[in-house]
Design a protein around this motif. Structure first.
Motif, mmCIF file in Angstrom:
data_model
loop_
_atom_site.group_PDB
_atom_site.id
_atom_site.type_symbol
_atom_site.label_atom_id
_atom_site.label_comp_id
_atom_site.label_asym_id
_atom_site.label_seq_id
_atom_site.Cartn_x
_atom_site.Cartn_y
_atom_site.Cartn_z
ATOM 1 N N ASP A 79 0.859 -1.189 0.000
ATOM 2 C CA ASP A 79 0.000 0.000 0.000
ATOM 3 C C ASP A 79 0.895 1.238 0.000
ATOM 4 O OD1 ASP A 79 -1.549 2.178 0.725
ATOM 5 O OD2 ASP A 79 -2.787 1.032 2.135
ATOM 6 N N THR A 80 0.818 2.008 -1.081
ATOM 7 C CA THR A 80 1.760 3.125 -1.224
ATOM 8 C C THR A 80 1.485 4.236 -0.207
ATOM 9 O OG1 THR A 80 0.389 3.978 -3.017
ATOM 10 C CG2 THR A 80 2.294 2.661 -3.634
ATOM 11 N N ASN A 81 0.245 4.359 0.262
ATOM 12 C CA ASN A 81 -0.017 5.346 1.322
ATOM 13 C C ASN A 81 0.700 4.964 2.609
ATOM 14 O OD1 ASN A 81 -1.745 7.075 -0.136
ATOM 15 N ND2 ASN A 81 -3.361 5.528 0.059
ATOM 16 N N ASP A 82 0.705 3.662 2.888
ATOM 17 C CA ASP A 82 1.382 3.214 4.101
ATOM 18 C C ASP A 82 2.904 3.322 3.967
ATOM 19 O OD1 ASP A 82 0.994 2.461 6.752
ATOM 20 O OD2 ASP A 82 1.431 0.354 6.311
ATOM 21 N N ILE A 83 3.413 3.206 2.735
ATOM 22 C CA ILE A 83 4.863 3.424 2.528
ATOM 23 C C ILE A 83 5.221 4.816 3.056
ATOM 24 C CG2 ILE A 83 6.688 3.843 0.816
ATOM 25 C CD1 ILE A 83 5.466 1.682 -0.950
ATOM 26 N N LEU A 84 4.406 5.809 2.679
ATOM 27 C CA LEU A 84 4.693 7.197 3.089
ATOM 28 C C LEU A 84 4.759 7.325 4.602
ATOM 29 C CD1 LEU A 84 2.505 9.137 0.494
ATOM 30 C CD2 LEU A 84 5.010 9.067 0.620
ATOM 31 N N ASP A 85 3.892 6.588 5.307
ATOM 32 C CA ASP A 85 3.888 6.640 6.778
ATOM 33 C C ASP A 85 5.121 5.984 7.393
ATOM 34 O OD1 ASP A 85 1.546 7.987 6.906
ATOM 35 O OD2 ASP A 85 0.286 6.219 7.264
ATOM 36 N N LYS A 86 5.754 5.103 6.649
ATOM 37 C CA LYS A 86 6.858 4.311 7.221
ATOM 38 C C LYS A 86 8.241 4.876 6.882
ATOM 39 C CE LYS A 86 3.996 1.538 9.146
ATOM 40 N NZ LYS A 86 3.331 0.310 8.742
ATOM 41 N N ILE A 87 8.279 5.924 6.058
ATOM 42 C CA ILE A 87 9.575 6.508 5.676
ATOM 43 C C ILE A 87 10.192 7.252 6.868
ATOM 44 C CG2 ILE A 87 10.704 8.259 4.216
ATOM 45 C CD1 ILE A 87 8.794 7.472 1.982
ATOM 46 N N THR A 88 11.473 6.995 7.129
ATOM 47 C CA THR A 88 12.224 7.693 8.180
ATOM 48 C C THR A 88 13.527 8.210 7.534
ATOM 49 O OG1 THR A 88 13.698 5.896 8.901
ATOM 50 C CG2 THR A 88 11.451 5.882 9.816
ATOM 51 N N PRO A 89 14.339 8.959 8.294
ATOM 52 C CA PRO A 89 15.636 9.384 7.737
ATOM 53 C C PRO A 89 16.539 8.195 7.379
ATOM 54 C CG PRO A 89 15.083 10.693 9.677
ATOM 55 C CD PRO A 89 14.061 9.595 9.606
ATOM 56 N N GLU A 90 16.260 7.025 7.976
ATOM 57 C CA GLU A 90 17.105 5.841 7.705
ATOM 58 C C GLU A 90 16.671 5.075 6.460
ATOM 59 O OE1 GLU A 90 18.619 7.437 10.620
ATOM 60 O OE2 GLU A 90 16.617 6.739 11.193
ATOM 61 N N THR A 91 15.497 5.405 5.936
ATOM 62 C CA THR A 91 14.992 4.643 4.784
ATOM 63 C C THR A 91 15.906 4.839 3.583
ATOM 64 O OG1 THR A 91 12.743 5.035 5.572
ATOM 65 C CG2 THR A 91 12.981 4.194 3.332
ATOM 66 N N LYS A 92 16.368 3.714 3.016
ATOM 67 C CA LYS A 92 17.267 3.773 1.861
ATOM 68 C C LYS A 92 16.596 3.251 0.592
ATOM 69 C CE LYS A 92 21.272 5.510 2.677
ATOM 70 N NZ LYS A 92 22.202 4.857 3.612
ATOM 71 N N ALA A 93 15.690 2.287 0.783
ATOM 72 C CA ALA A 93 15.149 1.622 -0.411
ATOM 73 C C ALA A 93 13.720 1.154 -0.175
ATOM 74 C CB ALA A 93 16.031 0.425 -0.780
#
Ligand SMILES: *Cc1c(COP(=O)(O)O)cnc(C)c1O
Length: 362
Positions: A108-122
Motif C-alpha cells: 500500500d503506497t499510502n502506508d509506505i509514506l507513513d513508514k519513511i524515516t531518515p534511515e529509509t534507503k530503499a
C-alpha cells in the motif's frame, strides 16, 4: 489424482539442452549463462541481467550492489514469501513493513509514506501472484525521497505496468524455482539499467572479484550453472505461451466463480498485465474450503498463511506490527491451480468443486 497447484512444464527441448551442456564438459558458469543473461535482459527491456542461483540470491545481491547495510531501512511488504524480507536481514539492514492493498494484495503506497524515516534507503515492492505493484506511485515516492527501488519480481516474469515490464522500473530480482512462471530448476536473475549496480552484483556473485584471484569486496558464491541456464533459455522461449495459457485459465476460472457469496475473485488494475503466477481468491471460510477441495482432488495453496512479521523468527527480532489488511489476507487467501498444465476439464472441475465447497460449508 490431484490437480497440482504448480507443475514445471519440461519436454525434450530442455532435456536436449541439458544433455548438450553435459556432453560439452563445461558445466559451471559459462557461455550458456552469458547467453541467458543477454536474452533475459532483452526480454525484460533492461541493459543488464546478472544470473544467480536463486531468487533469494538475486534480491540479496541487488541490495549489496547498492551498498545497503547496517543502519539502513528498507520498506517492503509482510505479505510475501519470507525470502523478500530475509534478503534485507542478510545485509544487516532492517526490513520495515507497510500494509497491503485489499484488491491486489500488493504493498500500500499510502502506508509506505507513513513508514519513511531518515534511515529509509530503499523500497522493495513485491509483484505478488504476478500482479504488478503500483509502480507509478512507487517511483514517484522514490524520486521525492531519493530512495532506491528493488522490485521483487520473483512471481512476475513478463508482467507489466503501463506497458513497461516489471523488473525494469528499478532493479529487479527474479526467481526460476520450479513452481514459478518459468524455471531453471533453482535460479535467479537481477535486472537493471545501472551498469555500476550490475558490475557490483557480478562481484557479489563471485567472491568479490572481477579479475580471477583479485578480491575487492567480500562476495559469495551465488553463481548459476550452464546446466540451469540451458534450461532457462528454452523456458524463456516458451514464456509468452505459458503466460497466455495462465491468463486464459484465469479468465475461465473468474467467469465461473464470479458472483458467488463468500468468494472474491482476483482483480486486475487498469494498465496492468497480470501474469497469474497464482490465481488467488479470498474465501470467508478459507481453511474449510481448502479441506473440501483437497478431498475432492483439487490442489490449493495458501500464500501466505502467516505474514512475515508474525513469523517466530521475526517476533524474536522484536517485530510487533499491526498490519490489518495483511493479517486479513493471510486468513482469506487461497490459490487455485492456474498453471499451463491445467486442462479445460480440470478448470471446470475446479469451478464445480469451489461452488459445491462453498455450499457444503454454509
Ligand atoms: C520464490 C520467491 C522468492 C525466492 O526465490 P527462490 O528462487 O526460491 O530463492 C522471493 N520472493 C518471492 C515473492 C518469491 O515468490
Amino acid at each position: 489424482m490431484m490437480i497440482p497447484i504448480a507443475k514445471p512444464l519440461l519436454d525434450e527441448r530442455e532435456i536436449d539442452a541439458v544433455s548438450n551442456v553435459l556432453r560439452s564438459g563445461m558445466i559451471a558458469e559459462g557461455a550458456q549463462v552469458a547467453k541467458f543473461e543477454a536474452a533475459f535482459a532483452e526480454y525484460i527491456g533492461v541493459e543488464h541481467a546478472v544470473a544467480v542461483n536463486s531468487g533469494t540470491a538475486a534480491l540479496h545481491a541487488a541490495l549489496l550492489a547498492y551498498g545497503i547495510g547496517a543502519g539502513d531501512e528498507v520498506i517492503t511488504t509482510s505479505f510475501s514469501f519470507i525470502a523478500t524480507a530475509n534478503s534485507i536481514l542478510f545485509t544487516s539492514a532492517k526490513p520495515v513493513f507497510a500494509d497491503i492493498e485489499e484488491d491486489t494484495f500488493n504493498i500500500d503506497t499510502n502506508d509506505i509514506l507513513d513508514k519513511i524515516t531518515p534511515e529509509t534507503k530503499a523500497l522493495m515492492p513485491v509483484h505478488l501472484y504476478g500482479h504488478p505493484a503500483d509502480m507509478k506511485a512507487i517511483m514517484e515516492i522514490a524520486e521525492d525521497h531519493n530512495l532506491i527501488v528493488i522490485e521483487d519480481a520473483c512471481q512476475a516474469h513478463g508482467a507489466s505496468y503501463g506497458g513497461t515490464n516489471v523488473g525494469s522500473f528499478g532493479t529487479g530480482g527474479f526467481s526460476f524455482y520450479p513452481t514459478k512462471n518459468m524455471t531453471t530448476s533453482e535460479g535467479g536473475m537481477i535486472t537493471t539499467d545501472d551498469k555500476t549496480v550490475a558490475d557490483r552484483a557480478r562481484m557479489v556473485r563471485s567472491h568479490g572479484s572481477k579479475q580471477r584471484y583479485l578480491h575487492e569486496i567480500v562476495g559469495y558464491n551465488l553463481r548459476m550453472t550452464d546446466i540451469s541456464a540451458a534450461i532457462g533459455l528454452v523456458q524463456l522461449d516458451k514464456l509468452d505461451d505459458f503466460t497466455s495459457m495462465r491468463q486464459k485459465n484465469a479468465k475461465v476460472l473468474s467467469d465461473g466463480l464470479r458472483n458467488i457469496d463468500g468468494i472474491t475473485i482476483p482483480s486486475i488494475r487498469n494498465d496492468c498485465e497480470h501474469v497469474f503466477h497464482q490465481y488467488t481468491i479470498r474465501a470467508e471460510n478459507r481453511d474449510d474450503l481448502a479441506t473440501v477441495l483437497n478431498k475432492a482432488g483439487v490442489g490449493t495453496g495458501m500464500y501466505y498463511p502467516i505474514p512475515i512479521h508474525k513469523q517466530p523468527v521475526y517476533k524474536e527480532l522484536g517485530y510487533d506490527d499491526k498490519l490489518p489488511e495483511c493479517e486479513k489476507a493471510a486468513m482469506e487467501a487461497i490459490s487455485l491451480p492456474v498453471h499451463p498444465g491445467v486442462s479445460k476439464d480440470e478448470l471446470n472441475e475446479i469451478i464445480e468443486n469451489v461452488k459445491n465447497g462453498v455450499e457444503i460449508i454454509d
